[in-house]
Design an enzyme around this catalytic site. Structure first.
Site, PDB file in Angstrom:
ATOM      1  N   HIS A  99      41.684  31.643  68.274  1.00  0.00           N
ATOM      2  CA  HIS A  99      40.472  32.533  68.563  1.00  0.00           C
ATOM      3  C   HIS A  99      39.251  31.899  67.718  1.00  0.00           C
ATOM      4  CE1 HIS A  99      39.276  37.114  67.951  1.00  0.00           C
ATOM      5  NE2 HIS A  99      38.181  36.439  68.683  1.00  0.00           N
ATOM      6  N   HIS A 101      51.470  33.297  64.382  1.00  0.00           N
ATOM      7  CA  HIS A 101      50.444  34.553  64.053  1.00  0.00           C
ATOM      8  C   HIS A 101      49.223  33.589  63.775  1.00  0.00           C
ATOM      9  CE1 HIS A 101      49.221  38.248  62.472  1.00  0.00           C
ATOM     10  NE2 HIS A 101      48.460  37.542  61.625  1.00  0.00           N
ATOM     11  N   GLU A 102      49.270  32.695  62.751  1.00  0.00           N
ATOM     12  CA  GLU A 102      48.215  32.126  62.093  1.00  0.00           C
ATOM     13  C   GLU A 102      47.445  31.014  63.338  1.00  0.00           C
ATOM     14  OE1 GLU A 102      46.989  33.272  59.584  1.00  0.00           O
ATOM     15  OE2 GLU A 102      48.784  34.275  58.836  1.00  0.00           O
ATOM     16  N   HIS A 147      44.950  33.125  64.974  1.00  0.00           N
ATOM     17  CA  HIS A 147      43.750  33.309  64.408  1.00  0.00           C
ATOM     18  C   HIS A 147      43.012  32.056  64.738  1.00  0.00           C
ATOM     19  CE1 HIS A 147      44.553  37.008  62.179  1.00  0.00           C
ATOM     20  NE2 HIS A 147      45.271  36.537  61.741  1.00  0.00           N
TER      21      HIS A 147
END
Length: 596
Positions: A395, A388-389, A392
């Site tokens: 991105h 998940h992190e 980020h």
């Protein structure tokens, strides 16, 4: 319970390298002084944004100051997060925050002066100079906001009021993080432990129902004791939103909140309406939970305990890294190479230490690589947190690599798309390889919990915010009794008949920090739905969908969020993406029931 290590005791290979932002605190101090000096230069442009040359000069200076201020703030806050007990970095973070407010005030004359220009003249400036072409979307967006931007003096006043406007949230955070004290309860082994917010979720996941119940009652009885104060801070926060809504000439606080992203109010309303149409799925999940736990009566303190009691896989950090890199292989070689670079180049702060900020996040500043804070515990859930992190972070990496500073930061409404897409692809990978029935059920439940927590729960929060703001806007006072009643009724609606909506849950609104960043939480649900749609496309279409996704990741804020999402085939102005995501939820429920 073993004592947490100090920061110095953590192996450097498991720490992030903030030296990549500033090699020393002395260099931070030099940049701090430099920003102060550059702010004085701004005065040369005040009242003089009347030529293409001066427009280019002031926008370039604005970006240079903004980039330095971001760098100062990011470094100071992340140093503080390493060990919150260090006074030096508490002070640095406070100074960086103060500087950010000063910068906002100093820059506040620029946009009103630009908007005071004749539109045709302004467009002529953009054609006149090559270095102004990059600001085309920025100027278009500014013109869109023209009716809501005030003259320079009023903008300065609103900017100066920024710290004061943060008071409701600041008071809540101090009360919630520093002053609140919870009672002592007994853990699974009968040991007496002080309840803390950090321990609360562990208690709620306990196999011992009495532990769950006592933690639940202790937590909410404590908030009940402060409920009138918390209602006052919540009401003040709503009044702040109404003040800014009125100053900016919007029809509602909701419209004002969505305007910055150019999101129509119907997107927010469609989301709530679509979820209402499929509340049957949430009610079905609650029914499955009740059956799986063999309970005659399901209570609100039973909704976090794992359904698969005997599955607790331990994973080392090195194993977790390998799993994430292999699991995300459908994203293509370039994506996995960036992932590998992040793991090997000081992007990540891995382990918990004394006074380190809890949880996990990804952050960064333009001109350096992104960073990720973890508190790795060696559970399978930590594998999803890494995926998940790092979503980020990647991105951010793509956005910073492909956009100038003015468009480098992607808006929050898009922030959860890449991270959740990573998680969805990881789930698919792990489910395909699950050999044990218990592991498969654990993974299915993990994914179902995401739908419960990120879609249904956040939309319930979003509806609560919409209702309470509308009540205040129509003149109705928001006291504790009113807020409790609204929140109770929403819980009954969202969770259904197969659960007892305990009186204590009425006070839950009082502990949700996101309510102090109004109309924020809906973005979790829209971002999650968009991510599910994108992950399905990547798994079905392969490299073609990956290339479109990378184009989206590279977009930053160079276009409006809904337009960037359309590049990957997701249109949030229609109910379809949310409906499609809920169909995935329905399949998970089917599969889980077949294994029960």
């Amino acid at each position: 319970m073993s004592k947490l290590p100090s920061r110095e005791e953590i192996d450097p290979k498991y720490k992030w390298k903030l030296e990549d932002i500033y090699e020393s605190d002395d260099l931070w101090e030099k940049d701090f002084k430099r920003v102060k000096e550059r702010l004085k230069e701004l005065q040369n442009f005040r009242g003089r944004i009347n030529s293409a040359e001066n427009l280019a000069g002031v926008l370039k200076l604005k970006d240079e100051i903004g980039q330095m201020a971001d760098r100062l703030f990011t470094y100071a806050r992340m140093r503080r997060d390493e060990d919150n007990s260090r006074g030096k970095y508490q002070a640095l973070a406070d100074r960086a925050m103060g500087l950010s407010v000063e910068v906002a005030g100093s820059l506040s004359f620029i946009e009103p002066e630009i908007l005071a220009l004749d539109r045709e003249k302004l467009m002529g400036f953009l054609k006149e100079r090559e270095d102004l072409k990059v600001y085309g979307h920025y100027i278009d967006d500014l013109l869109r906001m023209k009716d809501h931007i005030l003259d320079a003096d009023k903008e300065k006043m609103l900017a100066d009021a920024g710290e004061m406007a943060e008071a409701p949230g600041d008071i809540f955070r101090m009360l919630d993080n520093a002053d609140i004290k919870f009672p002592v309860i007994k853990d699974d082994e009968g040991n007496e432990l002080e309840l803390t917010k950090g321990r609360y979720i562990n208690f709620m996941e306990s196999k011992n129902r009495e532990v769950r119940k006592s933690a639940f009652e202790a937590l909410y009885t404590t908030y009940k004791g402060l409920i009138n104060t918390l209602a006052a801070t919540a009401s003040a926060n709503v009044k702040r939103d109404i003040f800014y809504k009125n100053q900016r000439k919007f029809n509602s606080s909701l419209e004002k909140s969505l305007f910055a992203d150019n999101v129509p109010v119907k997107v927010y309303e469609n989301l709530i309406d679509t979820i209402h149409r499929r509340l049957d799925l949430m009610h079905r999940y609650i029914k499955i939970r009740k059956k799986a736990l063999h309970l005659d009566e399901l209570h609100m303190y039973d909704i976090y305990v794992p359904l698969v009691k005997d599955y607790d896989k331990k994973v080392s950090y090195e194993e977790a890294r390998a799993m994430v890199m292999e699991g995300l292989s459908p994203m293509g070689k370039e994506y996995v190479d960036i992932l590998k670079q992040g793991f090997n180049s000081g992007w990540i702060d891995v382990y918990e230490n004394r006074s380190k900020t809890g949880g996990a996040y990804s952050w960064g500043c333009y001109g350096t690589h992104p960073y990720v804070l973890l508190n790795f515990q060696g559970k399978l859930n930590d594998v999803f947190t890494i995926a998940h992190e790092m979503g980020h972070a990647i991105h951010t990496y793509y956005s910073f690599s492909h956009q100038p500073y003015v468009y480098a930061q992607y808006p929050i409404i898009l922030a959860e798309v890449a991270s959740t897409c990573n998680e969805a692809i990881m789930i698919n990978y792990l489910l395909e390889r699950a050999k044990q029935k218990e592991e498969k059920m654990f993974l299915l439940n993990h994914f179902m919990e995401q739908f419960k927590g990120i879609v249904y729960r956040q939309v319930m929060f979003a509806e609560f915010e919409k209702m309470t703001h509308e009540m205040a806007e129509s003149g109705e006072p928001l006291n504790a009794e009113v807020l409790n009643k609204v929140y109770h009724e929403l819980n009954v609606k969202y969770y259904g008949r197969d659960i007892v909506v305990d009186e204590q849950i009425d006070y839950e609104w009082a502990r949700i920090p996101h309510f102090y960043t109004s109309f924020y939480v809906y973005k979790y649900a829209t971002g999650f739905s968009a991510a599910i749609a994108i992950s399905e496309k990547i798994l079905k279409e392969g490299s073609r969908a990956v290339e479109r996704f990378k184009e989206f990741l590279s977009g930053g804020s160079s276009d409006y969020p809904l337009e960037l999402l359309k590049k990957v085939g997701v249109d949030l102005t229609e109910p379809k993406p949310v409906m499609d995501a809920l169909q995935v939820f329905e399949k998970l429920l089917d599969e889980y029931e077949s294994l029960m």
